[in-house]
Design a protein around this motif. Structure first.
Motif, PDB file in Angstrom:
ATOM      1  N   ASN A 306      40.071  44.764  42.564  1.00 42.28           N
ATOM      2  CA  ASN A 306      40.015  43.397  42.043  1.00 42.28           C
ATOM      3  C   ASN A 306      41.342  42.998  41.425  1.00 42.28           C
ATOM      4  O   ASN A 306      41.859  41.894  41.647  1.00 42.28           O
ATOM      5  N   ALA A 368      37.702  38.670  34.868  1.00 44.67           N
ATOM      6  CA  ALA A 368      37.687  40.089  35.219  1.00 44.67           C
ATOM      7  C   ALA A 368      37.566  40.988  34.011  1.00 44.67           C
ATOM      8  O   ALA A 368      36.830  41.965  34.021  1.00 44.67           O
ATOM      9  N   HIS A 398      32.162  36.997  36.128  1.00 46.25           N
ATOM     10  CA  HIS A 398      33.114  37.121  37.209  1.00 46.25           C
ATOM     11  C   HIS A 398      33.818  35.799  37.448  1.00 46.25           C
ATOM     12  O   HIS A 398      33.261  34.722  37.222  1.00 46.25           O
TER      13      HIS A 398
END
Length: 437
Positions: A306, A368, A398
Motif C-alpha cells: 500500500n 492508511a 481506508h
C-alpha cells in the motif's frame, strides 16, 4: 485472543466502579495496534475503552496516561478545548487496557472539515443576540493550536517527556530518511527531494513549541460546529510546531490551512516562522515513507504494498506539478497556442493546476496510517423486543476519493448513530450499537 466489544465492556466494568454496561458501539482506531469501543452503562454514561495489541501500543497508552496527568486542572482551564480523563485501567498478560471518560462531539473527515467551515452546523441552543458570533472551524483550530503551542515547556520537561531543539528535529528526520532509504523501496527522486529540504538549513531556523505530535482529523472532535476536544496525547513533546500542521496539507482548499495559520499567529505567544507550512508539506510527504518503514519492520506485506503504491503516486504528482521542493509550487502550466487556421478563436481554457503533492500524500497517509476497527466490530442496536433498529459498520479508515479519509459521519445523538470521543485516535462511536449480554 480475539478482543471483542463484549470483552472490552467487561474490562470497563472491572476498571471503573459502578459501571454496568448495557450497550457497546464501534470506535475507530489504529487497527494494527488497538481494539477500541464505546461502552454505555445503565445510567446512560459513555466510556471509551482502548486495548493494546502489542507491547509498543501498551507503552503508548502508558505514556498517554502520564501526559494527561501532567495537564492539571489549572492547565486545562487555559485551553479552549477539552482533554480526556483516564477513569480506570486493567492489566492483562502484561498489557494495560485503559478506560476514558466520554467527551462530546464527533470526528470529521477532511472534506467535512472544509464543508462545516463554510456551512457550520447550528448550535444546540440559539445564542443570545448580544453573543459574539461563533468563529469558523478553521479559526477555532488556529486559536486552539496557538494556545497549545504557547504552553510552558516545563509542562513537558517536568513530566520527563521528550524535548528537542530545531537542529535535533532536523537530524532526527535525517536519521529516519536514512532508515527509509535502506529499504530500497522508495523512489530515488523522492529521497533526493526530501534530503535537499533537510539540508536547506534556512527551513530549520525556528523556535520549538509544546506540540501535540499526532494531530490529525481523527484526533479532533467537533460538537455542533464548535471544536470540542483534542485526543491522542501519546506523542506530546517539545519540538517543531509544523508537526501539528502537516495534516492540514490534505485539505483540497489551501485557503483552509492559511486561515488556520492566520488565527494561530494571533493566538500564539510567539508568531510562527515563515517556513512553517513548508516543513508541514515535507512532513506530510514523508509520512508515506514512515508508513512503509513501519510495514517493513512489522513484516506486514499489505502495508508495504500500500505504501509503495502511494509513494509511486506521490512521485508522479511531483513530476506532474514540477514542484522543486515540498511546499513550493511548480511553474504554472502554459496554455496551448490557438490554432492558426481559426479566424476568431476563443481563448483556450487554462488547464487546472495539478494537486499539491503533499496534499495527495497527506490525504493518503491519513487513511492508511489510521485504519479503523474491522467490520466485525460493528454491531446492531435492538429495542426491548430485540428488533434491530440500526445497522452499520465502523469506518475502516481506508483512503477513498484519491486517498482521503472517509466522510459522511452521522450525527452525535448517542451511541447510535452518534460519535463519542475518548483518548487516542478517533473516539467517535459511529454506526450502531448492540446491547451487551
Amino acid at each position: 485472543m480475539r478482543t471483542t466489544p463484549e470483552l472490552l465492556a467487561a474490562v470497563a466494568a472491572a476498571a471503573v466502579p459502578g459501571v454496568a454496561p448495557v450497550a457497546t458501539g464501534p470506535s475507530p482506531d489504529d487497527a494494527a495496534d488497538f481494539r477500541s469501543c464505546v461502552v454505555q452503562d445503565s445510567e446512560g454514561r459513555r466510556w471509551r475503552v482502548r486495548s493494546p495489541l502489542n507491547t509498543e501500543a501498551s507503552m503508548r497508552l502508558e505514556t498517554e496516561h502520564l501526559v494527561l496527568q501532567a495537564f492539571t486542572p489549572s492547565v486545562r482551564s487555559r485551553l479552549p478545548f477539552h482533554l480526556p480523563t483516564v477513569a480506570g485501567s486493567v492489566a492483562q498478560d502484561g498489557l494495560r487496557t485503559f478506560v476514558y471518560s466520554h467527551l462530546p462531539g464527533h470526528t470529521l473527515s477532511l472534506r467535512e472539515f472544509q464543508r462545516q467551515n463554510e456551512h457550520p452546523e447550528p448550535p444546540v441552543h440559539a445564542p443570545s443576540p448580544s453573543a459574539t458570533p461563533r468563529a469558523p472551524l478553521a479559526v477555532q483550530l488556529g486559536r486552539s493550536l496557538g494556545c497549545l503551542h504557547s504552553l510552558p515547556r516545563a509542562l513537558v520537561m517536568d513530566a520527563d517527556l521528550p524535548a528537542y531543539s530545531a537542529e535535533q528535529c532536523r537530524k532526527r528526520m535525517l536519521h529516519d530518511l536514512d532508515q527509509a532509504a535502506t529499504t530500497g523501496l522508495i523512489p530515488g527522486d523522492l529521497l533526493r527531494r526530501w534530503e535537499e529540504a533537510l539540508e536547506d538549513t534556512t527551513l530549520w531556523q525556528f523556535s520549538t513549541r509544546v506540540v501535540h505530535g499526532d494531530l490529525h482529523e481523527d484526533n479532533i472532535t467537533v460538537d455542533h460546529g464548535s471544536l470540542a476536544s483534542f485526543t491522542g496525547w501519546s506523542d506530546l513533546h517539545v519540538g517543531d510546531p509544523a508537526v501539528d500542521f502537516s495534516w492540514l496539507v490534505g485539505m483540497s482548499d489551501p485557503a483552509f490551512a492559511d486561515t488556520v495559520l492566520e488565527a494561530y499567529s494571533v493566538a500564539a505567544v510567539q508568531p510562527p516562522d515563515r517556513h512553517l507550512l513548508r516543513r508541514a508539506h515535507l512532513k506530510a510527504e514523508f509520512a508515506l515513507a514512515e508508513w512503509l518503514v513501519r510495514g517493513v519492520d512489522r513484516g506486514i506485506t499489505s502495508m508495504v504494498d500500500n505504501a509503495q503504491r502511494m509513494l509511486a503516486t506521490l512521485a508522479a504528482d511531483v513530476r506532474a506539478s514540477a514542484s522543486p521542493s515540498p511546499g513550493v509550487a511548480g511553474p504554472p502550466p502554459v496554455p496551448p497556442a490557438p490554432p492558426a487556421s481559426a479566424a476568431s478563436p476563443a481563448p483556450p481554457a487554462s488547464p487546472a493546476p495539478p494537486a499539491s503533492p503533499a496534499s495527495t500524500a497527506s490525504a493518503a497517509a491519513s487513511g492508511a496510517d489510521r485504519t479503523g476497527d474491522s467490520a466485525d466490530d460493528s454491531v446492531d442496536r435492538a429495542d426491548s423486543d430485540g428488533r434491530t433498529l440500526d445497522g452499520g459498520s465502523a469506518p475502516d479508515g481506508h483512503p477513498s476519493d484519491g486517498g482521503s479519509a472517509p466522510d459522511g459521519h452521522p450525527s452525535d445523538d448517542g451511541l447510535s448513530p452518534g460519535h463519542h470521543s475518548g483518548e487516542g485516535g478517533s473516539s467517535a462511536a459511529s454506526g450502531s450499537v448492540t446491547p451487551t449480554s
